[in-house]
Design an enzyme around this catalytic site. Structure first.
Site, short mmCIF file in Angstrom:
data_model
loop_
_atom_site.label_atom_id
_atom_site.label_comp_id
_atom_site.label_asym_id
_atom_site.label_seq_id
_atom_site.Cartn_x
_atom_site.Cartn_y
_atom_site.Cartn_z
N SER A 1 -2.77 -9.60 0.28
CA SER A 1 -3.45 -10.15 -0.58
C SER A 1 -2.52 -11.54 -1.03
CB SER A 1 -3.37 -9.40 -2.05
OG SER A 1 -4.03 -8.27 -2.04
N HIS B 1 -8.54 -12.47 -0.21
CA HIS B 1 -8.46 -12.04 1.47
C HIS B 1 -9.69 -12.76 2.19
CE1 HIS B 1 -5.99 -8.17 1.43
NE2 HIS B 1 -6.46 -8.42 0.14
N MET C 1 -1.68 -0.02 -2.33
CA MET C 1 -3.09 0.31 -1.77
C MET C 1 -3.44 0.12 -0.41
SD MET C 1 -5.21 -0.60 -5.29
CE MET C 1 -4.30 -0.61 -7.00
N SER C 2 -2.42 -0.21 0.36
CA SER C 2 -2.89 -0.34 1.78
C SER C 2 -1.79 0.07 2.85
CB SER C 2 -3.07 -1.84 1.86
OG SER C 2 -1.72 -2.57 1.65
N HIS D 1 -4.89 -7.87 -11.41
CA HIS D 1 -5.03 -8.50 -10.03
C HIS D 1 -4.45 -10.01 -10.17
CE1 HIS D 1 -5.78 -8.78 -5.88
NE2 HIS D 1 -6.79 -9.75 -6.13
N ALA E 1 0.86 -6.90 -0.80
CA ALA E 1 1.61 -7.11 -2.13
C ALA E 1 1.82 -5.78 -2.84
CB ALA E 1 0.72 -8.00 -3.00
N TYR F 1 -10.30 1.75 -0.80
CA TYR F 1 -10.65 1.63 -2.31
C TYR F 1 -12.23 0.81 -2.05
CZ TYR F 1 -8.48 -3.01 -2.65
OH TYR F 1 -7.91 -4.04 -2.74
N GLU F 2 -12.35 -0.05 -1.07
CA GLU F 2 -13.44 -0.74 -0.92
C GLU F 2 -14.73 0.09 -0.61
OE1 GLU F 2 -12.77 -5.05 0.78
OE2 GLU F 2 -11.33 -3.80 1.39
N ASN G 1 4.75 -7.22 -9.14
CA ASN G 1 4.86 -6.90 -10.63
C ASN G 1 5.59 -5.70 -10.53
OD1 ASN G 1 2.03 -5.78 -9.15
ND2 ASN G 1 2.67 -4.28 -10.58
N HIS H 1 -9.64 -2.11 2.75
CA HIS H 1 -9.04 -1.20 1.96
C HIS H 1 -9.90 0.20 2.06
CE1 HIS H 1 -7.28 -4.80 0.68
NE2 HIS H 1 -6.20 -4.38 0.49
N1 HPA Z 1 0.05 -0.82 -7.79
C1 HPA Z 1 -0.74 -0.60 -6.78
N2 HPA Z 1 -0.86 -1.59 -5.94
C2 HPA Z 1 -0.43 -2.76 -6.19
C3 HPA Z 1 0.55 -3.10 -7.21
C4 HPA Z 1 0.81 -2.20 -8.19
O1 HPA Z 1 1.25 -1.89 -9.21
N3 HPA Z 1 0.74 -4.44 -7.26
C5 HPA Z 1 0.31 -4.83 -6.32
N4 HPA Z 1 -0.30 -4.12 -5.40
#
Ligand code: HPA
Length: 269
Positions: free
Chosen positions: A30, A61, A209-210, A244, A113, A85-86, A233, A83
């Site tokens: 990302s 993306h 998540m990847s 996001h 990320a 989740y998609e 974050n 991903h």
């Molecule tokens: N959690 C999961 N996936 C992420 C996060 C998070 O805090 N930040 C960026 N991708």
């Protein structure tokens, strides 16, 4: 068509397009896809034009494959990954890594990320190991013996030599690079504070998540792996709320260091 037949069809298509000698696969997470714009003598192919390839749907993306020269190496860069989740099956999520192997890459640099558990926003983290908490495994199903064994060892999924080079390069150019464990979840919701407390106890430094599916498939096939997380974050519970947009915004701040680091690592590998 079997998975192997699909891999061969896609490989042949890409060879036909001129992707004849990639050394490294580059999976750009990302907001990190910009690096692909620096590829010289580029052959750019839209995901939509590649047979058996998934579709990229997430903001940040781009959905393009870029092949060419970066830092003196031949790279096959993915601007945007698939991903779970998609709604993509794991076979689709990890298909590009299969194709990288089939095209003859020696290694992959997988970036993402991630939320920080041990580190805060702006940190860059070399992944030393992962915890697969996606509830899935991309190797379930018929094993492709030509790629690797049924029960592959994951003890050295993240290649120590690559990480050593990454640290040497980071030290040399004065970019702080931390080490840590990445815990991979399915998403798409961010975690609850209780989950993050649990992940901390489990030994995770970053959550995302990847990456985990791609690295499992890479390690299975003997591809060397360097994983880099850009911490965007504090994970849930360590800051008031997550979104996001913030992930993309912090990535914008880190990306110059990130690009410099990855290019210099490529040159040194
Ligand atoms: N959690 C999961 N996936 C992420 C996060 C998070 O805090 N930040 C960026 N991708």
């Amino acid at each position: 068509m079997s998975l192997l037949e699909k891999i061969i069809e896609t490989k042949d298509f890409l060879v036909e397009k001129g992707l004849t000698e990639p050394e490294f696969g580059l999976i750009l997470g990302s907001g990190l896809g910009e690096l692909a714009e620096e590829v010289e003598n580029a052959i750019i192919i839209d995901y939509a034009d590649i047979p058996n390839w998934g579709k990229s749907t997430v903001v940040g993306h781009a959905g393009k494959l870029v092949y060419g020269d970066l830092a003196g190496r031949k790279v096959l860069a993915l601007q945007g990954r698939f991903h779970f989740y998609e709604g993509n099956p794991m076979e689709v999520v990890t298909f590009p890594v299969r194709v990288m192997k089939a095209l003859g890459c020696q290694g992959v640099i997988v970036t993402n990320a991630a939320g920080g558990i041990g580190y805060g926003p702006g940190a860059l983290m070399a992944i030393t190991d992962h915890i697969n908490l996606t509830g899935q495994n991309p190797l379930i199903g018929e094993n492709l013996e030509d790629f690797g064994p049924r029960f592959p060892d994951m003890s050295n999924a993240y290649t120590a030599d690559y990480r050593k080079v990454a640290h040497e390069v980071a030290d040399k150019i004065g970019i702080k690079l931390d080490d840590g464990v990445y815990i991979g979840v399915s998403g798409p919701c961010y975690e609850t504070p209780a989950e993050i407390r649990a992940f901390k106890t489990l030994g995770a430094d970053a959550v995302g998540m990847s990456t985990v599916p791609e690295v499992i498939v890479a390690a299975h096939s003997g591809l060397k792996v360097l994983g880099i997380s850009a911490i965007t974050n504090f994970a849930a519970g360590f800051q008031s709320e997550l979104n996001h947009e913030e992930v993309v915004a912090v990535t914008q701040q880190i990306k110059e260091d990130f690009k410099r680091l990855v290019k210099d690592i490529l040159a040194a590998l």
